[in-house]
Design an enzyme around this catalytic site. Structure first.
Site, PDB file in Angstrom:
ATOM      1  CB  SER A  25       4.386   5.584   3.793  1.00  0.00           C
ATOM      2  OG  SER A  25       5.543   6.022   4.485  1.00  0.00           O
ATOM      3  CG  ASN A  62      16.522   0.979   4.860  1.00  0.00           C
ATOM      4  OD1 ASN A  62      15.624   1.782   4.599  1.00  0.00           O
ATOM      5  ND2 ASN A  62      17.556   0.774   4.064  1.00  0.00           N
ATOM      6  CG  HIS A 104     -21.293 -36.041  -0.272  1.00  0.00           C
ATOM      7  ND1 HIS A 104     -20.195 -35.849  -1.080  1.00  0.00           N
ATOM      8  CD2 HIS A 104     -21.037 -37.170   0.462  1.00  0.00           C
ATOM      9  CE1 HIS A 104     -19.335 -36.832  -0.877  1.00  0.00           C
ATOM     10  NE2 HIS A 104     -19.803 -37.638   0.067  1.00  0.00           N
ATOM     11  CB  SER A 115     -35.262  -6.888   2.507  1.00  0.00           C
ATOM     12  OG  SER A 115     -35.727  -6.415   1.257  1.00  0.00           O
ATOM     13  CE  LYS A 120     -34.654 -11.814   2.204  1.00  0.00           C
ATOM     14  NZ  LYS A 120     -34.126 -12.889   1.393  1.00  0.00           N
ATOM     15  CG  ASN A 131     -31.598 -10.112   4.431  1.00  0.00           C
ATOM     16  OD1 ASN A 131     -32.303 -11.088   4.175  1.00  0.00           O
ATOM     17  ND2 ASN A 131     -31.765  -8.938   3.858  1.00  0.00           N
ATOM     18  CD  GLU A 164     -25.932 -12.905   3.695  1.00  0.00           C
ATOM     19  OE1 GLU A 164     -25.919 -11.744   3.244  1.00  0.00           O
ATOM     20  OE2 GLU A 164     -26.941 -13.633   3.662  1.00  0.00           O
ATOM     21  CE1 TYR A 185      12.364  -0.671   3.298  1.00  0.00           C
ATOM     22  CE2 TYR A 185      13.363   0.834   1.711  1.00  0.00           C
ATOM     23  CZ  TYR A 185      12.279   0.456   2.484  1.00  0.00           C
ATOM     24  OH  TYR A 185      11.131   1.190   2.455  1.00  0.00           O
ATOM     25  CD  GLN A 196       6.364   4.086   1.670  1.00  0.00           C
ATOM     26  OE1 GLN A 196       7.404   4.519   2.151  1.00  0.00           O
ATOM     27  NE2 GLN A 196       5.669   4.751   0.772  1.00  0.00           N
ATOM     28  CE  LYS A 240       5.593   0.650   6.942  1.00  0.00           C
ATOM     29  NZ  LYS A 240       6.184   0.014   5.719  1.00  0.00           N
TER      30      LYS A 240
HETATM   31  N1  ARG Z   1       8.421   4.485   4.742  1.00  0.00           N
HETATM   32  C1  ARG Z   1       9.446   3.552   4.521  1.00  0.00           C
HETATM   33  C2  ARG Z   1       8.874   2.119   4.582  1.00  0.00           C
HETATM   34  O1  ARG Z   1       7.808   1.947   5.024  1.00  0.00           O
HETATM   35  C3  ARG Z   1      10.504   3.697   5.563  1.00  0.00           C
HETATM   36  C4  ARG Z   1      11.840   3.222   5.123  1.00  0.00           C
HETATM   37  C5  ARG Z   1      12.383   4.127   4.078  1.00  0.00           C
HETATM   38  N2  ARG Z   1      13.705   3.776   3.724  1.00  0.00           N
HETATM   39  C6  ARG Z   1      14.283   4.258   2.611  1.00  0.00           C
HETATM   40  N3  ARG Z   1      15.493   3.879   2.380  1.00  0.00           N
HETATM   41  N4  ARG Z   1      13.650   5.032   1.778  1.00  0.00           N
HETATM   42  O2  ARG Z   1       9.490   1.169   4.159  1.00  0.00           O
END
Ligand code: ARG
Length: 470
Positions: free
Chosen positions: A36, A123, A169, A290, A296, A298, A303, A330, A335, A338
């Protein structure tokens, strides 16, 4: 059958933070799939902030030595500087932001670095990082809403008595003032700000100390860490602390409602700026041309706001779905919180900023607005109310006015263009004073109560609003 690459022995190094029990390194593809760091490095500053608070507490509690705490502090500060200078080397092999920073720390300061993770797990660490980041981000959103509200008030102030057709309306219903119309969006944003501020209260609780899921046997002091990090308190159940992401869902839900409001506003700006309406003109710097039609201009920004609302709504559904099947505590699923969360924040922050600026660049064509209000018998209700005030029951008045309108349609003119003698054919209750309510100005001025469209009321609403946000 060819063995797929997942089963091949990977060439790469084992992850030293947890690979002790593994007999072969993780496959390259799996590493890519599970890492990640590409996105959670976004949390680096908050990860370091959390680690500093944790290390200081470990020192105060005598869990690690003061000497180790000093080394950790010095090392983390150097790492922060490296990150800020863009000199930090992020490694996919080290999975995520937490392990990247911890490894660098250990390379710098040795054993003291290895002691930082005492009484902590990734965690509770990641949950803390996300909360710290979200708290700061929420404050940014609140500032953005405030700026946009100020832009709305500035524009509304210029148009407390600019008349436009109020629609139901999408058809002309009753005249309103443009200032009043704009103030409707101020009210929506006021509630949006309340939602974000309320969500912030629940974001601002400390997960650290929950550790992997069950707490720890070290004599930690969670309140101390909470205080250092500016949290209002600690998460009171360790399983809940590491597993729930409802605060992220709430933030995204508040964002989806905010974007929905701005999407509606955008829809109106698009309509009003189209040549058919020609009520407003959006400054050139917010529009594009355009490539084929030279005439035009726009309205790209509104939008895109409308379009990006779909994206934020999608993130909300993603987060809800992410959560719904997870058993305590957990799971790695989390993950995936995010990217939707980061993208929601980026989208909302830039949208608020650009919107505040776009409103400052709006030119209003008052004559066109007024003309449009004259085109749909917008004061018909006023005529009915006039008759009611002369003691005609409302249902009868409604009927009389319907016939007057039919007559005006045949003649092709507005109600205010009918002569008194003509009007009196429909009811002898009608006198000269009727023109006070048949004109657009008379109609809006008569709606003179809190929440009404009368210019005096709009002025007061703007005053109250300014006081409220300052
Ligand atoms: N990259 C993990 C997340 O965003 C961090 C926590 C990882 N914990 C684990 N037990 N693998 O959740």
């Amino acid at each position: 059958m060819q063995k797929n690459s997942l089963n091949k022995k990977a060439k790469s190094q084992k992850n030293k933070s947890w690979s002790g029990r593994f007999s072969e390194p993780v496959a390259e593809l799996v590493k890519k799939y599970t890492a990640s760091v590409d996105f959670d490095k976004h949390l680096a500053e908050f990860d370091i902030q959390g680690s500093l608070a944790h290390a200081r507490m470990l020192g105060v509690q005598g869990i690690i030595s003061k000497k180790d705490v000093s080394a950790i502090e010095k090392g983390l500060k150097e790492i922060l500087a490296e990150i800020q200078a863009g000199k930090f080397e992020w490694l996919l092999d080290l999975e995520d932001v937490h392990l990247n920073i911890e490894k660098r720390l250990t390379d710098k300061i040795g054993n003291a670095g290895k002691r930082l993770h005492t009484g902590r797990s990734r965690n509770d660490q990641v949950a803390t990082d996300v909360r710290l980041w979200l708290r700061a981000t929420t404050d940014g959103v609140l500032t953005g809403i405030h700026k946009l509200q100020t832009s709305i008030l500035d524009l509304a102030e210029l148009h407390v008595d600019t008349i436009m057709p109020g629609l139901t309306h999408l058809q002309v219903a009753q005249p309103v003032t443009f200032g009043h119309h704009l103030m409707a969006y101020f009210e929506m944003l006021k509630r949006d700000a309340e939602r974000f501020a309320d969500c912030r209260k629940r974001v601002n609780k400390l997960p650290l100390g929950a550790v992997a899921l069950a707490g720890t046997s070290y004599p930690i002091n969670r309140e101390m860490v909470a205080k250092t990090l500016g949290f209002d308190g600690v998460c009171e159940n360790s399983l809940d602390a590491v597993s729930d992401r409802d605060f992220a869902i709430e933030f995204t839900a508040a964002s989806a409602v905010l974007m929905t409001h701005l999407s509606r506003f955008s829809e109106e700006l698009i309509l009003w700026s189209s040549p058919r309406f020609a009520f407003i003109e959006i400054a050139d710097r917010f529009c594009t041309g355009s490539s084929i039609m030279p005439q035009k201009k726009n309205p790209d920004v509104p939008e895109l706001v409308r379009g990006k609302t779909g994206r934020v709504n999608g993130h909300l559904v993603a987060l809800l779905t992410l959560m719904k099947g997870q058993p305590l505590a957990y799971n790695k699923d989390n993950q995936e919180d995010k990217e939707p969360l980061f993208d929601t924040a980026d989208t909302v922050l830039i949208t608020l900023e650009i919107y505040a600026d776009m409103l400052r660049g709006i030119a209003v064509n008052k004559a066109n607005m007024r003309q449009a209000a004259l085109e749909g018998f917008a004061t018909a209700t006023d005529l009915a109310d006039y008759l009611v005030k002369k003691d005609m029951p409302f249902r009868d008045a409604h009927e009389v006015v319907a016939v007057v309108v039919k007559h005006a349609i045949k003649k092709g003119c507005d109600l205010s263009a009918l002569s008194l003698a003509e009007l009196q054919k429909f009811s002898e209750l009608i006198q000269q004073d009727v023109y006070k309510v048949l004109t657009l100005e008379g109609s809006v001025a008569s709606r003179n109560h809190i929440g009404g469209t009368a210019p005096t009321q709009v002025k007061k609403a703007i005053q109250r609003a300014r006081k409220f946000i300052n």
